[in-house]
Design an enzyme around this catalytic site. Structure first.
Site, PDB file in Angstrom:
ATOM      1  N   GLY A 231       0.743  -1.249   0.058  1.00 35.78           N
ATOM      2  CA  GLY A 231       0.131  -0.061   0.007  1.00 35.78           C
ATOM      3  C   GLY A 231       0.808   1.245   0.125  1.00 35.78           C
ATOM      4  N   GLY A 462       1.834  -6.662   5.174  1.00 37.45           N
ATOM      5  CA  GLY A 462       3.313  -7.085   5.007  1.00 37.45           C
ATOM      6  C   GLY A 462       3.963  -6.551   6.328  1.00 37.45           C
ATOM      7  N   THR A 463       3.331  -5.736   6.927  1.00 41.15           N
ATOM      8  CA  THR A 463       3.884  -4.974   8.085  1.00 41.15           C
ATOM      9  C   THR A 463       4.189  -6.146   9.398  1.00 41.15           C
ATOM     10  OG1 THR A 463       1.790  -4.397   8.789  1.00 41.15           O
ATOM     11  CG2 THR A 463       3.075  -2.840   7.701  1.00 41.15           C
ATOM     12  N   LEU A 600       8.818  -5.984  18.411  1.00 43.14           N
ATOM     13  CA  LEU A 600       7.882  -7.164  18.907  1.00 43.14           C
ATOM     14  C   LEU A 600       8.547  -8.470  18.282  1.00 43.14           C
ATOM     15  CD1 LEU A 600       4.627  -5.174  18.641  1.00 43.14           C
ATOM     16  CD2 LEU A 600       5.701  -6.145  20.573  1.00 43.14           C
ATOM     17  N   ASN A 601       8.968  -8.193  16.882  1.00 41.58           N
ATOM     18  CA  ASN A 601       9.557  -9.408  16.171  1.00 41.58           C
ATOM     19  C   ASN A 601      10.714  -9.086  15.396  1.00 41.58           C
ATOM     20  OD1 ASN A 601      10.013 -11.362  14.158  1.00 41.58           O
ATOM     21  ND2 ASN A 601       8.011 -12.125  14.514  1.00 41.58           N
ATOM     22  N   PRO A 602      12.016  -9.354  15.731  1.00 46.18           N
ATOM     23  CA  PRO A 602      13.136  -8.785  15.075  1.00 46.18           C
ATOM     24  C   PRO A 602      13.234  -9.200  13.644  1.00 46.18           C
ATOM     25  CG  PRO A 602      13.516 -10.100  17.312  1.00 46.18           C
ATOM     26  CD  PRO A 602      12.297 -10.111  16.923  1.00 46.18           C
ATOM     27  N   GLN A 608      10.856  -4.760   7.769  1.00 45.11           N
ATOM     28  CA  GLN A 608      10.207  -3.682   7.511  1.00 45.11           C
ATOM     29  C   GLN A 608      11.489  -2.519   7.251  1.00 45.11           C
ATOM     30  OE1 GLN A 608       6.957  -2.820   7.065  1.00 45.11           O
ATOM     31  NE2 GLN A 608       6.512  -2.167   9.100  1.00 45.11           N
ATOM     32  N   GLY A 672       7.102   2.137  16.159  1.00 43.48           N
ATOM     33  CA  GLY A 672       6.769   2.075  15.185  1.00 43.48           C
ATOM     34  C   GLY A 672       8.037   1.961  13.953  1.00 43.48           C
ATOM     35  N   GLU A 675       7.587   3.460   8.858  1.00 40.45           N
ATOM     36  CA  GLU A 675       7.995   4.880   7.812  1.00 40.45           C
ATOM     37  C   GLU A 675       9.548   5.025   8.106  1.00 40.45           C
ATOM     38  OE1 GLU A 675       5.504   5.912   6.414  1.00 40.45           O
ATOM     39  OE2 GLU A 675       3.602   5.773   7.325  1.00 40.45           O
TER      40      GLU A 675
END
Lengths: 708, 260, 335
Positions: A231, A462-463, A600-602, A608, A672, A675
């Site tokens: 997206g 996909g995040t 939270l998840n390496p 990302q 986060g 971005e």
């Protein structure tokens, strides 16, 4: 009772991975429907004016055609319902080249497309406003109050008095999101309710905007979006094609599949606008910044405004007594620009961080030392303390890991064969926010087996949403991950924030965690017992012999977070090789060091970040959408003309996270990463190109012709 | 058509079978046309010169179609209909389509195989990559009509029951995707690429093209060049290369998650 | 796509006949460019004759005639097979390299040698039917002449068309003096030298080549040469792979000692056809293979370039690319 090891923070494989590697994950157009008709949009071939006549004679007679819908027979829609970009077939007015002007619905896709080619449209043409070079001088103050001039101190005087300064203009071109999945919708009516299979980064936003546009109540519209084929902002706010799919399905009284073609994407679903950014920096001889001005001139749609916040990084990155952030915008006959990965920050950081590199060079300072020298201890724009800020750590750890000491401070000092080698650094930031999100957690016990279902209208493009929510819920409930099922991507689930602006992980994970904590607390109360060590929800379900239990929370960010300025921060390091003869550039190595609070998840987090880096490398080297200044059409309307990076464009990428515990930003300390991964990437590459060649390229993308 | 039905062939029909399927003619004359003959005929003549031009062929095809065509819906107004028999993921499939229909649209819209994706529909992204007769090709630029008699393998045909193909396993382990939309194309491309390496195929980054041809060991750079027809907009490239290298080399590729 | 009849040809003779009978018919081979253009409504055939079953994909030595000692590539052989064939790799590595520089693995598996020669320009004004384009629709004007023309021609363009020809394979064939073998409806075969196969746009830009409708490319003949040790195909593009050339150079040298006996240079991305750099070649023959002489040759060739609004860089890039390709050629592919 078995002890369940915590999984949050561990690199488990993506929960949705098997569905994805087997081709079974259903994206918008993959949902089975009975007897669908196929719709295709047709578009204006002028950029400004009015439709005079539409000759559909041949198209109507073409085999398989069921209906043709134009402004002449489209139902009345609410153009202010919240869909972006207009083009809802409500009037004959043309505002940009490629505006939707009609829909053909046919039995097959080929028949629809063929018929659409037979339609003849005549226009009353107007002189379009499409040449930014000519119009930039007419740019005015944006209507958006956030974009008002922000002034601190006296930049002009500081610049006048400074010996060391940079005053340069940096240009970033129009770019397109081009997610691999083109925007597409299957619309299926059932009475006066419509189900729309449609990728949505903001599931509830898509629902309310479509409902308002179609003059329906939100509950009459259901958005189904379990998988999103990328997206990057273009599927945040939704566009006319979504509502028009519903209109077409209603019109033909059948399910309708409406997909944009890749070529139609360039003027259907927004873009990143062309930004002309003037940066003025002044510093003392020992490298203390005395002034920072960031003045952006850009364009927006002819009747609607969107301005990328290019000055955001300049507000918070460096300590300076004098600061000026301004925006000017000129309306043009081009589609409405919109949020694009790292909105404002990716583009703004290119300008700011290039200028910082230029000034460091003039000061003969190491660019890392120069940045650290100007590190602010509070947010300079509002005086708030940082919730956490890892810029210095990112720069220092990155320098160590990257081998920054091997960088030559002067350009053209590092040659390998036919290549100039250069190193570049840049630092960036992106704000961290948690948004209101509800979550429903259901537990079901069969014997000793306890299973949880977590439901919320979240999005995973996909995040990694499926994965991190599974991990969060498993830990919060005391269950192994295989006993947790996460349902998201459906507007019939509890409302959730969008996967936009890097708020997804913080909003969703905190909501799910809150729901699990609340559920556990409720089970404790229900048990009527007191515990020294609080049992898990799973243990309580077993000990209290409860078979079904569920609870829901409406989670909000902690009020205390308001007192802090919360951002993710990063530092990027690039090594480029520039071919001496051809000017072709290769990013050999790239390292992103990121402080983003709790990871939270390496595994998904690393993906990302490197994904953002790839975007940034594309922005730096290859991506550009070009408008013909006579007619307002994009000449780069295919993926052969618009160059996103390929496998071979990407060298060795590496990501390091700073172990950072942010106590203030939100309960889980999540800031986060979606971005921030693209922020300050293009600048790091451009700075490396300067270090390699001595050429300062201030206009992206840095294609071979600019380096020759 | 009934397996044991034994129609009387006209002279024209005999000629047609003699032309197209000489090796089966005796059997046909003895025992009549059976389902296997029919499918073969469709394959050979699938929309070809004879199907288009020979009234005889049309009769044969028409006579049998009600029983041999799948019961799937055929849109009423098909123009230039072509009947195609081919093998998809190991199963014989027969379908009648508009001559314009691509293999990609046929897989997705007619055969319920939606794993292959339409990313650009113009051969510029690779999301529709499938394996036809052992080679990776773009299904968006392949007319389904041209697939008569060929074998097509899609992402849905890679796993053996519940056992993933090693390439699928490796993508999972190395997180070789984010949104997953390009993934079926990447995986099909990668699977076929391994065969190309075994055959000793070269690429633009292969230094010396002249040594004797044999299986080649691919560097990461070679994998990158050979995979460049598969765009991943999420930017999972390094992970995809790691996954392919792991399967290609047979050596585990280390995953590093760094924090300080 | 416009509706079309689909016919699968079983032999070349009937296929050519079918094509010749219908001015709106087209052969379908790999389809990689044709289907792309049909979807864009640029190509509008009413009949497709699928020739992929024809037995025209052999790669074999030429055992007789003027090109004896050379090799012949079947017109319907796949690009992948041509690039990887031992004979091609051993004796014409320039051709392998050029093929491998083009498109992607998938496309090379589909595209045929003959079809590759007939690729059409990627000019965006040609591709978008709403734009003027004399090549697509004669008389409508050239959108690129005064439009966005960064990717366009610097040699041989006309006011009617500034498009460039996109194939890499044909650039190498031009350097190698290949011949295109075509067969017409009357069954006659003829050999068109590659230099005569392509044309400049002039006032008929709708014609890409001199191949008349109704003929089939059955083979491509490569004459014997002594370039195999000293050749290089350089492709400069906006991204590392899977992109059309800004400029490409096929360079091949035959030397004795360090003296150049024969030089072949052809360029892609600069003209409506593969551009044979004859001036540069002439400069080199009899000279030492030195960087300075390469530069003189490049200067001689590029002196005639006439850039458009946005592509002046191609003159300098072309110059450097000729020098680099020659250097790579003499260094056995290394810089």
């Amino acid at each position: 009772m078995k002890e369940v090891t915590k999984v949050t923070g561990t690199p488990i494989n993506r929960i949705d991975g098997i569905a994805k590697v087997t081709g079974k994950a259903p994206y918008s157009m993959d949902h089975p429907v009975k007897n669908p008709a196929y719709a295709i949009l047709f578009k204006s071939t002028v950029a400004a004016g009015k439709i005079q006549a539409i000759d559909m004679t041949a198209a109507e007679k073409a085999p398989g055609v069921i209906a043709i819908i134009t402004h002449q027979n489209a139902p009345k829609l609410n153009v202010k319902g919240g869909l972006r970009g207009g083009a809802l077939l409500q009037s004959p007015e043309i505002e940009f080249f490629g505006q939707h002007i009609g829909i053909v619905v046919a039995e097959t896709f080929e028949q629809a497309r063929y018929a659409s080619r037979l339609i003849q449209v005549t226009y009353d043409k107007k002189e379009p406003k499409v040449d930014f070079e000519k119009l930039a001088g007419q740019a005015r103050l944006p209507k958006d109050k956030e974009k008002a001039d922000a002034r601190r101190g006296d930049v002009q005087t500081a610049l006048r008095q400074a010996t060391y300064k940079v005053e340069e203009v940096y240009e970033t071109p129009i770019e397109h999101h081009h997610p691999m999945e083109p925007h597409a919708t299957i619309a299926e009516w059932n009475g006066d309710h419509v189900t729309l299979y449609n990728s949505a980064q903001i599931v509830n936003g898509a629902q309310t905007a479509t409902a308002a546009t179609l003059n329906l109540k939100p509950e009459q519209v259901r958005i189904v979006s379990p998988y999103i084929g990328g997206g990057f902002g273009s599927k945040g706010g939704q566009w006319a094609n979504l509502a028009l799919a519903a209109v077409a399905a209603k019109h033909v009284n059948r399910p309708v599949k409406l997909a944009l073609t890749r070529q139609q994407m360039v003027n259907s679903v927004g873009m990143r606008q062309h930004n002309r950014q003037k940066i003025s920096l002044a510093a003392t001889a020992d490298g203390k910044l005395t002034a920072l001005a960031h003045e952006t001139t850009t364009h927006c749609a002819i009747n609607d405004e969107f301005v990328e916040p290019c000055g955001d990084c300049s507000k918070v990155m460096y300590d300076t007594p004098n600061s000026l952030i301004t925006y000017r915008v000129v309306p043009m006959n081009l589609i409405l620009p919109t949020y694009t990965r790292g909105p404002g920050k990716s583009t703004g950081s290119f300008a700011l961080e290039s200028a910082m590199d230029e000034l460091a060079y003039k000061l003969k300072m190491d660019p890392i030392a120069f940045r650290i020298k100007n590190e602010p201890d509070r947010d300079p724009s509002n005086g708030k303390p940082w919730s956490s800020r890892a810029t210095v750590q990112c720069l220092q750890e990155g320098a160590k890991a990257f081998g920054w000491e091997n960088r030559k401070s002067e350009p053209r000092q590092n040659q390998q064969g036919n290549y100039w080698i250069g190193y570049g650094v840049a630092a960036g930031t992106y704000p961290a926010h948690q948004r209101p999100t509800s979550a429903l957690v259901k537990l079901k016990r069969t014997g000793d087996h306890v299973a949880a279902t977590v439901e919320l209208a979240a999005a995973d493009l996909g995040t990694g949403t499926y994965t991190i929510l599974t991990q969060t819920a498993a830990d919060a409930l005391g269950l192994p991950i295989q006993n947790v099922k996460v349902n998201i991507g459906d507007s019939s689930l509890p409302p959730a924030a969008g996967a936009v602006g890097s708020v997804g992980a913080a909003s969703y994970a905190n909501a799910v965690n809150d729901a699990c904590v609340k559920l556990t607390q409720e089970l404790v109360v229900k048990s009527g017992k007191q515990f020294f060590v609080r049992p898990t929800a799973a243990q309580l379900m077993r000990s209290e012999k409860i078979t079904d239990y569920q609870t829901r929370v409406d989670s909000k960010p902690p009020e205390s977070a308001e007192a802090y300025s919360a951002h993710s921060f990063n530092a990027n390091f690039a090594e480029v090789a520039v071919h001496q003869s051809t000017g072709m550039i290769r990013v050999n190595r790239f390292l992103a060091v990121t402080g983003a609070g709790t990871i939270l998840n390496p595994k998904t987090a690393r993906s990302q970040i490197i994904g953002g880096n790839v975007w940034g490398i594309g922005m730096a080297l290859t991506e550009e959408s070009v408008v013909d200044p006579r007619w307002g059409n994009f000449v780069t309307r295919s993926l052969a003309d618009y160059h996103v990076p390929t496998h071979l464009d990407i060298g060795h990428l590496d990501a390091i996270f700073i172990n950072e515990k942010d106590e203030h930003v939100n309960t889980l300390g999540v800031k986060g990463i979606g971005e921030v991964g693209i922020v300050a990437v293009a600048a790091a590459v451009a700075n490396a190109v300067f270090n390699a060649t001595g050429k300062r390229i201030r206009e992206l993308p840095i294609t071979p012709d600019k380096v020759l | 058509m009934d397996e044991h039905e034994s129609p009387e062939l006209t002279e024209d029909e005999k000629q047609l079978f003699a032309d197209l399927m000489p090796e089966d003619l005796t059997e046909i004359m003895d025992k009549g046309v059976n389902r296997r003959h029919f499918l073969k005929l469709m394959t050979l003549a699938g929309g070809g010169i004879l199907a288009a031009q020979s009234a005889v062929a049309e009769q044969v095809l028409t006579r049998s179609s009600s029983e041999t065509l799948p019961t799937e819906l055929v849109p009423d107004s098909l123009e230039n209909a072509v009947t195609v028999a081919c093998k998809v993921n190991g199963k014989a499939r027969t379908f009648t389509i508009d001559s314009r229909m691509t293999l990609l649209d046929t897989l997705r819209e007619r055969l319920d195989l939606t794993g292959s994706k339409k990313g650009c529909d113009h051969g510029q992204c690779g999301a529709c990559t499938v394996i036809v007769n052992g080679s990776r090709v773009l299904s968006c630029l392949t007319l389904a009509a041209s697939c008569a008699g060929k074998t097509v393998q899609t992402i849905e045909g890679l796993a053996q029951g519940n056992r993933l193909h090693p390439m699928q396993e490796a993508f999972l382990k190395h997180d070789g995707f984010q949104c997953g939309f390009c993934t079926p194309g990447q995986i099909c491309s990668a699977v076929a690429l391994l065969d190309e390496a075994k055959k000793g195929h070269a690429s633009y980054v292969t230094g010396n093209l002249r040594p004797p041809v044999g299986p080649v060991k691919l560097s990461n750079e070679e994998i990158r060049e050979r995979m460049s027809g598969n765009i991943c907009r999420c930017g999972a490239y390094p992970n995809i290369v790691a996954a392919i290298q792991e399967v290609h080399s047979g050596q585990s590729v280390e995953q590093v998650f760094r924090s300080v | 796509m416009r509706p079309f009849t689909y016919t699968r040809a079983t032999d070349a003779t009937s296929a050519i006949k079918l094509l010749a009978e219908n001015p709106h018919a087209k052969f379908l081979a790999g389809g990689t460019n044709l289907l792309d253009l049909m979807k864009e409504d640029v190509e509008r055939p009413t009949a497709l004759i699928d020739i992929s079953d024809l037995d025209l994909n052999d790669i074999k030595p030429i055992t007789a005639g003027v090109n004896q000692g050379g090799i012949s590539l079947g017109g319907l052989g796949k690009n992948t097979d041509a690039a990887n064939h031992p004979l091609v790799r051993q004796h014409y590595p320039l051709l392998s390299q050029a093929i491998l520089a083009g498109a992607s693995g998938q496309i090379r598996n589909m595209a045929t040698n003959g079809g590759n020669l007939l690729q059409r320009t990627r000019c965006p004004y040609f591709y978008e039917v709403a734009m003027p384009c004399n090549k697509r629709e004669p008389g409508t004007g050239c959108g690129a002449r005064d439009g966005i023309n960064r990717m366009h021609a610097i040699f041989g363009w006309s006011e009617h068309c500034v498009a460039v020809y996109p194939s890499d394979l044909a650039v190498a064939l031009t350097a190698l003096d290949a011949g295109v073998i075509v067969r017409s409806a009357n069954g006659q075969q003829r050999r068109i030298p590659i230099a005569d196969f392509y044309r400049l746009p002039g006032d008929e830009p709708e014609k890409d080549t001199n191949l008349p409708h109704g003929e089939l490319i059955t083979a491509i003949e490569l004459p014997k040469n002594r370039f195999a040790n000293q050749s290089y195909y350089l492709k400069v593009r906006d991204r590392a792979s899977y992109a059309f050339a800004l400029v490409s150079v096929a360079a091949a040298l035959e030397t004795e000692g360090n003296t150049i006996k024969q030089a072949r240079i052809a360029m892609g991305g600069v003209a409506h056809k593969p551009w044979r750099a004859l001036k540069a070649e002439q400069m080199l023959v009899g000279k030492e293979a030195t960087e300075a002489n390469f530069k003189l040759a490049a200067d001689a060739e590029m002196a005639d370039a006439k850039p458009l609004t946005h592509n002046a860089f191609k003159v300098e890039l072309g110059n450097r690319s000729i020098v680099l390709a020659l250097r790579m050629a003499v260094n056995g592919g290394k810089a």
